[in-house]
Scaffold this active site. Structure first.
Site, PDB file in Angstrom:
ATOM      1  N   GLY A  75      88.759 -23.365 -22.780  1.00 38.76           N
ATOM      2  CA  GLY A  75      89.838 -23.668 -21.837  1.00 38.76           C
ATOM      3  C   GLY A  75      91.175 -23.619 -22.548  1.00 38.76           C
ATOM      4  N   GLY A  76      92.155 -24.280 -21.970  1.00 37.59           N
ATOM      5  CA  GLY A  76      93.478 -24.275 -22.584  1.00 37.59           C
ATOM      6  C   GLY A  76      94.525 -24.867 -21.674  1.00 37.59           C
ATOM      7  N   SER A 108      86.775 -23.891 -18.000  1.00 40.45           N
ATOM      8  CA  SER A 108      88.094 -24.366 -17.592  1.00 40.45           C
ATOM      9  C   SER A 108      89.055 -23.205 -17.307  1.00 40.45           C
ATOM     10  CB  SER A 108      88.650 -25.307 -18.666  1.00 40.45           C
ATOM     11  OG  SER A 108      89.802 -25.964 -18.202  1.00 40.45           O
ATOM     12  N   ALA A 130      83.134 -25.427 -15.087  1.00 33.67           N
ATOM     13  CA  ALA A 130      83.790 -26.657 -15.552  1.00 33.67           C
ATOM     14  C   ALA A 130      85.301 -26.508 -15.482  1.00 33.67           C
ATOM     15  CB  ALA A 130      83.348 -27.012 -16.963  1.00 33.67           C
ATOM     16  N   PRO A 133      90.539 -29.963 -13.304  1.00 32.43           N
ATOM     17  CA  PRO A 133      91.710 -30.332 -14.098  1.00 32.43           C
ATOM     18  C   PRO A 133      91.360 -31.445 -15.065  1.00 32.43           C
ATOM     19  CG  PRO A 133      92.323 -30.056 -11.821  1.00 32.43           C
ATOM     20  CD  PRO A 133      90.827 -29.948 -11.866  1.00 32.43           C
ATOM     21  N   LEU A 139      87.381 -40.416 -16.292  1.00 31.24           N
ATOM     22  CA  LEU A 139      87.786 -41.501 -15.418  1.00 31.24           C
ATOM     23  C   LEU A 139      86.619 -42.396 -15.025  1.00 31.24           C
ATOM     24  CD1 LEU A 139      90.271 -39.648 -13.066  1.00 31.24           C
ATOM     25  CD2 LEU A 139      90.801 -41.116 -15.011  1.00 31.24           C
ATOM     26  N   LYS A 168      96.057 -34.624  -5.777  1.00 30.04           N
ATOM     27  CA  LYS A 168      97.048 -33.551  -5.677  1.00 30.04           C
ATOM     28  C   LYS A 168      96.758 -32.446  -6.676  1.00 30.04           C
ATOM     29  CE  LYS A 168     102.055 -32.802  -6.045  1.00 30.04           C
ATOM     30  NZ  LYS A 168     103.365 -33.462  -6.274  1.00 30.04           N
TER      31      LYS A 168
END
Length: 459
Positions: A75-76, A108, A130, A133, A139, A168
């Site tokens: 990802g990045g 990602s 995957a 965000p 969480l 959002k």
């Protein structure tokens, strides 16, 4: 006779058009024989975005048949990912993303780039997905989320998101990837699952679910399967001619390597601190030149890197406040609260300086700890000793001689010799001086001391 001439003229015209068409076909074939391969390995950041953008432009200038992104990424950064996707969509050269070799992944940000490409391909044993965000990760499951799980622990559907900011970000990512899927005719529902539930999928299932276009065992197999494929590029239908094409591999050049190094958050962080410390040294010891020069260069490089990285300006302000408080402790030694507060502000600011949790784009906590302790030692101890030394009376040089007391070694009226601080000096006096009479230095004229005799009081 006239008819024969007309027929001959028509024959010449047809022959000319045929030759021109064959020449055009030959030029197109020559263009199709060049395929440019770019590497996307590791985290996607500003260096990869710059590298891809420059070489997509070069591919268009050279008239390449297509550009292949050979990808293996965890990802990045979102900003870098979106820059790359914009360049892919606007490119007049077809872009093929190939997740390879076996064991590679397009996680990602890589999933979004794969969906945006004109052709999505994977090698056996690879996976993608995957694409949630990163702010949602870690969480933990909410009560509503736990209710959505069955007895085996499998999630039935994506849980409702109670945090408005998280919702959002997720909804924006879902709309973005669904738009890419619809543009390329791929499975938009699975793309939404990859964002909402961080779903991942292996190559074989991805092909069955219409997430990708083909599976290729190696690069030769990829070029063979791409040959003759019809794709839409900027609203026009194109046919890929890649069978037997020459692959031109282009890696990161010196510019890309330099950008990759200085945009590493750890390197940018250290460059910023070296720049600040160099300027502090220069202001503390004017004329030293070297610290100021090195500090200025490092600070400019750091600012350039921070321009490309997701910087939390509150974190940068805390770092600068911490440095200022620790420096102030050097002027007010013994209080302690300024040094402690500065150290705390410095550490907190360093932790939140990079505003992302993406792998490969955080500052190493060990570096923060080492730099914080060394900074505290430097400002509180080193600078403290420096400024204390400035308040100590001078013990050598011209300043030390002024007002010092000595003894005359002979009788003299104008010039004579005196002893002061264990040294013999030539001295000048406007009044007569007796041997062994005490004198006081009032000035210096080259290597001659200006003295005034001390009047002896009567017993």
């Amino acid at each position: 006779m006239i008819m024969m001439r007309q027929a001959f003229f028509v024959f010449l015209v047809v022959l000319a058009f045929t030759v021109q068409a064959e020449a055009d076909d030959g030029r197109r074939q020559n263009k199709a024989e060049t395929v440019i391969q770019l590497e996307i390995n590791g985290a996607i950041g500003p260096a990869i975005s710059d590298y891809i953008g420059r070489h997509l432009d070069k591919a268009a200038e050279e008239g390449a048949a297509c550009v292949i992104f050979r990808m293996d990424t965890p990802g990045g950064l979102d900003t870098s990912m979106r820059d790359i996707i914009k360049k892919i969509i606007a490119s007049p050269v077809p872009v093929v993303t190939y997740v390879a070799p076996g064991g590679a992944r397009a996680a990602s940000a890589g999933t979004y780039i794969l969906y945006a490409s004109h052709v999505a391909a994977m090698a056996p044993g690879t996976n993608l997905g995957a694409a949630t965000p990163v702010q949602m990760s870690g969480l933990g499951g909410s009560e509503d989320e736990k209710k959505d799980k069955d007895a085996k622990g499998a999630k039935k559907e994506a849980p409702a998101i109670s945090d408005p900011m998280t919702a959002k970000a997720v909804n924006d990512a879902v709309a973005y990837i669904r738009g890419l899927a619809q543009m390329r005719g791929r499975n938009a529902d699975w793309a939404e699952q990859a964002v909402r539930t961080a779903a991942s999928i292996p190559a074989e299932e991805a092909l069955a679910e219409r997430v990708i276009d083909l599976i290729a065992a190696d690069q030769a197999d990829l070029l063979k399967q791409l040959h003759g494929r019809k794709i839409n590029v900027l609203g026009q239908e194109r046919i890929l001619l890649t069978d037997g094409a020459v692959v031109k591999k282009i890696g990161l050049d010196w510019r890309g390597e330099l950008l990759s190094v200085i945009t590493n958050p750890n390197i940018a962080y250290l460059l910023m601190l070296i720049g600040i410390y160099g300027l502090i040294f220069e202001f503390s010891i004017p004329g030293s030149v070297v610290p100021g020069t090195i500090g200025g260069i490092c600070l400019l490089l750091a600012l350039f890197a921070f321009q490309l990285l997701p910087i939390n300006y509150a974190g940068m302000a805390l770092v600068l406040l911490g440095i200022a408080l620790m420096a102030e402790e050097a002027f007010m030694p013994g209080v302690g609260i300024l040094g402690f507060g500065g150290l705390l502000a410095f550490v907190v600011g360093s932790v939140i300086l990079i505003d992302t949790d993406q792998p490969g784009f955080g500052i190493n906590p060990a570096i923060i700890g080492a730099v914080a302790l060394s900074s505290a030692a430097f400002f509180i101890l080193a600078l403290g000793l420096l400024f204390k030394s400035r308040r100590v009376p001078v013990v050598s040089g011209k300043e030390q001689l002024m007002g010092a007391a000595g003894v005359a070694l002979e009788d003299f009226t104008d010039l004579g010799m005196i002893r002061i601080h264990g040294e013999t000096w030539r001295a000048r006096s406007d009044t007569p001086v007796s041997k062994k009479q005490r004198v006081t230095v009032t000035g210096l004229d080259g290597l001659t001391l200006l003295i005034s005799p001390v009047k002896e009081e009567a017993e």
